[in-house]
Scaffold this active site. Structure first.
Site, PDB file in Angstrom:
ATOM      1  CE1 TYR A 219       7.951  -1.178   4.562  1.00  0.00           C
ATOM      2  CE2 TYR A 219       5.654  -1.806   4.434  1.00  0.00           C
ATOM      3  CZ  TYR A 219       6.886  -1.652   3.836  1.00  0.00           C
ATOM      4  OH  TYR A 219       7.036  -1.971   2.512  1.00  0.00           O
TER       5      TYR A 219
HETATM    6  N1  LIG Z   1       9.075  -3.657  -1.067  1.00  0.00           N
HETATM    7  C1  LIG Z   1       9.509  -2.428  -0.925  1.00  0.00           C
HETATM    8  O1  LIG Z   1      10.715  -2.151  -0.916  1.00  0.00           O
HETATM    9  C2  LIG Z   1       8.510  -1.313  -0.769  1.00  0.00           C
HETATM   10  C3  LIG Z   1       8.934   0.022  -0.822  1.00  0.00           C
HETATM   11  C4  LIG Z   1       7.971   1.029  -0.698  1.00  0.00           C
HETATM   12  C5  LIG Z   1       6.629   0.699  -0.521  1.00  0.00           C
HETATM   13  N2  LIG Z   1       6.251  -0.617  -0.454  1.00  0.00           N
HETATM   14  C6  LIG Z   1       4.825  -0.982  -0.255  1.00  0.00           C
HETATM   15  O2  LIG Z   1       4.024  -0.286  -1.195  1.00  0.00           O
HETATM   16  C7  LIG Z   1       3.033   0.467  -0.510  1.00  0.00           C
HETATM   17  C8  LIG Z   1       2.676   1.696  -1.301  1.00  0.00           C
HETATM   18  O3  LIG Z   1       3.836   2.507  -1.473  1.00  0.00           O
HETATM   19  P1  LIG Z   1       3.682   4.067  -1.530  1.00  0.00           P
HETATM   20  O4  LIG Z   1       2.960   4.541  -0.305  1.00  0.00           O
HETATM   21  O5  LIG Z   1       4.993   4.646  -1.851  1.00  0.00           O
HETATM   22  O6  LIG Z   1       2.659   4.196  -2.779  1.00  0.00           O
HETATM   23  P2  LIG Z   1       2.231   5.407  -3.705  1.00  0.00           P
HETATM   24  O7  LIG Z   1       0.830   5.067  -4.140  1.00  0.00           O
HETATM   25  O8  LIG Z   1       3.224   5.665  -4.755  1.00  0.00           O
HETATM   26  O9  LIG Z   1       2.221   6.685  -2.745  1.00  0.00           O
HETATM   27  C9  LIG Z   1       1.246   6.788  -1.746  1.00  0.00           C
HETATM   28  C10 LIG Z   1       1.266   8.199  -1.168  1.00  0.00           C
HETATM   29  O10 LIG Z   1       0.913   9.160  -2.168  1.00  0.00           O
HETATM   30  C11 LIG Z   1       0.008  10.121  -1.622  1.00  0.00           C
HETATM   31  N3  LIG Z   1      -1.290   9.870  -2.265  1.00  0.00           N
HETATM   32  C12 LIG Z   1      -1.903   8.670  -2.487  1.00  0.00           C
HETATM   33  N4  LIG Z   1      -3.064   8.824  -3.139  1.00  0.00           N
HETATM   34  C13 LIG Z   1      -3.220  10.137  -3.350  1.00  0.00           C
HETATM   35  C14 LIG Z   1      -4.228  10.895  -3.975  1.00  0.00           C
HETATM   36  N5  LIG Z   1      -5.302  10.324  -4.509  1.00  0.00           N
HETATM   37  N6  LIG Z   1      -4.064  12.262  -4.032  1.00  0.00           N
HETATM   38  C15 LIG Z   1      -2.986  12.864  -3.490  1.00  0.00           C
HETATM   39  N7  LIG Z   1      -1.983  12.170  -2.873  1.00  0.00           N
HETATM   40  C16 LIG Z   1      -2.094  10.814  -2.799  1.00  0.00           C
HETATM   41  C17 LIG Z   1      -0.031   9.848  -0.116  1.00  0.00           C
HETATM   42  O11 LIG Z   1       1.066  10.497   0.522  1.00  0.00           O
HETATM   43  P3  LIG Z   1       0.995  11.988   1.096  1.00  0.00           P
HETATM   44  O12 LIG Z   1      -0.386  12.242   1.582  1.00  0.00           O
HETATM   45  O13 LIG Z   1       2.029  12.030   2.151  1.00  0.00           O
HETATM   46  O14 LIG Z   1       1.350  12.860  -0.076  1.00  0.00           O
HETATM   47  C18 LIG Z   1       0.244   8.345  -0.058  1.00  0.00           C
HETATM   48  O15 LIG Z   1       0.754   7.912   1.186  1.00  0.00           O
HETATM   49  C19 LIG Z   1       3.630   0.712   0.883  1.00  0.00           C
HETATM   50  O16 LIG Z   1       2.658   0.999   1.869  1.00  0.00           O
HETATM   51  C20 LIG Z   1       4.289  -0.619   1.138  1.00  0.00           C
HETATM   52  O17 LIG Z   1       3.322  -1.573   1.545  1.00  0.00           O
HETATM   53  C21 LIG Z   1       7.166  -1.605  -0.596  1.00  0.00           C
END
Ligand SMILES: NC(=O)c1ccc[n+]([C@@H]2O[C@H](COP(=O)([O-])OP(=O)(O)OC[C@H]3O[C@@H](n4cnc5c(N)ncnc54)[C@H](OP(=O)(O)O)[C@@H]3O)[C@@H](O)[C@H]2O)c1
Length: 366
Positions: free
Chosen positions: A67
């Site tokens: 990451y």
């Molecule tokens: N194993 C894997 O292959 C894999 C792949 C992906 C992720 N992960 C893990 O899963 C975690 C979470 O993934 P993700 O970040 O994609 O999760 P997500 O919850 O789907 O998206 C999070 C993003 O959405 C936006 N957001 C979150 N809450 C919000 C709210 N209340 N209002 C408006 N926008 C909001 C923010 O981005 P913006 O502000 O940029 O819009 C935030 O960074 C990662 O950090 C990682 O640890 C694992």
């Protein structure tokens, strides 16, 4: 320890699968710690998000060696050291990503790379043990027995406490668990997979497998990279707004391509439901995922403390059954072969119509 139906906050802890590890129902994902990938946050914001999560009672954090090119682990290691929270935190990281394109053993899931990757993660995280070590992605080539034996050895050596599998086929998971069980090796603690109202394909195989083997599922991107916060607008055949999905619009990586007609239908119903329960769409989407069968802890992301606070408020309400049914209906994955054969209406051919006690929950909804 609390029941999933009654949990109310991030400090209601659950056992992860059949381990003795107690984890919050919302895990803090740190893929957004660092700006190297074009959509994360700077160190000060990342620190504030981490500290707020701990203050709220959260105890489970997820990172990976790759990451933000290692910066996420470095920042997390620094924040854990500064807050003196290493014992309290359940620290999870991952291996598989390649660190050196010129080195065929500089990535993947072979023993040589696992040892190399772990040493790097321990150094960046400023710790001598990882609580949950994830295989990040199935590499398609390493013999499974080598993977399970290596991870079991690391548990015995005290370098890691448990291991889990991320982004693997369900057959691989079941084979790993079976090999571990029959050889007296360490069991698989958890599964990490993309799972949300716009990505429910794991309900066909992974969810029933996890339920059968008592393995905890940790969904990633539970907000569909932000789409399910409701902040993007439909624009022709695409979408627009402020955030990761806008910034990464030109990327060819499928995880950023969420502006599809089907996903917009889900967002529309989500927003209707959110208005009825008088909650932000993000809270409704997260509330929904945390109640799904086999889900133990959902990995959330936040680029500001405001987003984190909103998301941490996702647990203390119930979505009424009729509204939950609407969300299920609009987001349900297509019923395809061979699952058509296991549909209750077809099962009468097998059972003569008698009720089957152990139907997988996935089929109960159909
Ligand atoms: N194993 C894997 O292959 C894999 C792949 C992906 C992720 N992960 C893990 O899963 C975690 C979470 O993934 P993700 O970040 O994609 O999760 P997500 O919850 O789907 O998206 C999070 C993003 O959405 C936006 N957001 C979150 N809450 C919000 C709210 N209340 N209002 C408006 N926008 C909001 C923010 O981005 P913006 O502000 O940029 O819009 C935030 O960074 C990662 O950090 C990682 O640890 C694992």
């Amino acid at each position: 320890m609390t029941d999933k139906k009654t949990h109310r906050s991030v400090s209601d802890y659950y056992l992860l699968g059949k381990t003795g590890l107690r984890v919050s129902p919302l895990c803090l994902g740190t893929m957004t710690f660092g700006t190297e990938w074009g959509f994360g946050s700077d160190a000060a914001t990342a620190r504030a998000v981490f500290v707020r999560y701990l203050e709220a009672g959260g105890n489970f954090v997820d990172t990976a060696d790759g990451y933000t090119n290692g910066h996420s682990e470095e920042l997390l290691g620094q924040f854990i050291a500064e807050t003196g929270s290493r014992d309290r935190v359940v620290l999870a990281t991952k291996f598989t990503f390649n660190s050196d394109p010129a080195n065929p053993n500089g990535g993947g899931n072979g023993r040589k790379n696992i040892y190399r990757a772990l040493e790097g993660s321990l150094r960046r995280l400023k710790t001598d043990t990882i609580d949950l070590y994830w295989l990040h992605v199935w590499d398609g080539v390493t013999p499974l027995a080598e993977v399970v034996a290596t991870l079991s050895d690391l548990v015995k050596a005290g370098k890691i406490r448990h291991y889990g599998l991320s982004d693997t086929p369900a057959w691989y998971l079941t084979r790993a668990e079976t090999v571990a069980e029959l050889r007296g090796l360490e069991p698989v603690a958890a599964l990490q997979l993309e799972y949300s109202l716009i990505e429910r394909n794991i309900e066909r195989e992974h969810v029933p497998a996890a339920l059968a083997m008592n393995i905890g599922i940790c969904p990633w991107s539970p907000l569909g990279s932000g789409l399910l916060s409701g902040k993007y607008r439909r624009s022709g055949t695409s979408g627009e707004g402020e955030g990761r999905l806008q910034t990464m619009k030109s990327s060819t990586n499928a995880v950023f391509q969420k502006f599809t007609p089907r996903n917009w239908q889900v967002v529309e119903v989500l927003q209707e439901v959110a208005a009825k329960v008088e909650r932000p769409a993000a809270q409704v989407a997260l509330n929904w995922i945390t109640k799904r069968p086999a889900v133990t802890s959902s990995i959330i992301g936040a680029t500001s403390v405001r987003q984190l606070d909103e998301n941490l408020g996702a647990l203390d309400f119930e979505i009424p059954a009729e509204l939950s049914a609407k969300l299920d209906a609009v987001s349900r994955p297509e019923l395809v072969f061979p699952y058509t054969f296991f549909h209750p209406s077809r099962l009468a051919l097998v059972t003569g119509g008698m009720q089957i006690a152990a139907e997988p929950p996935w089929f109960r909804e159909r």
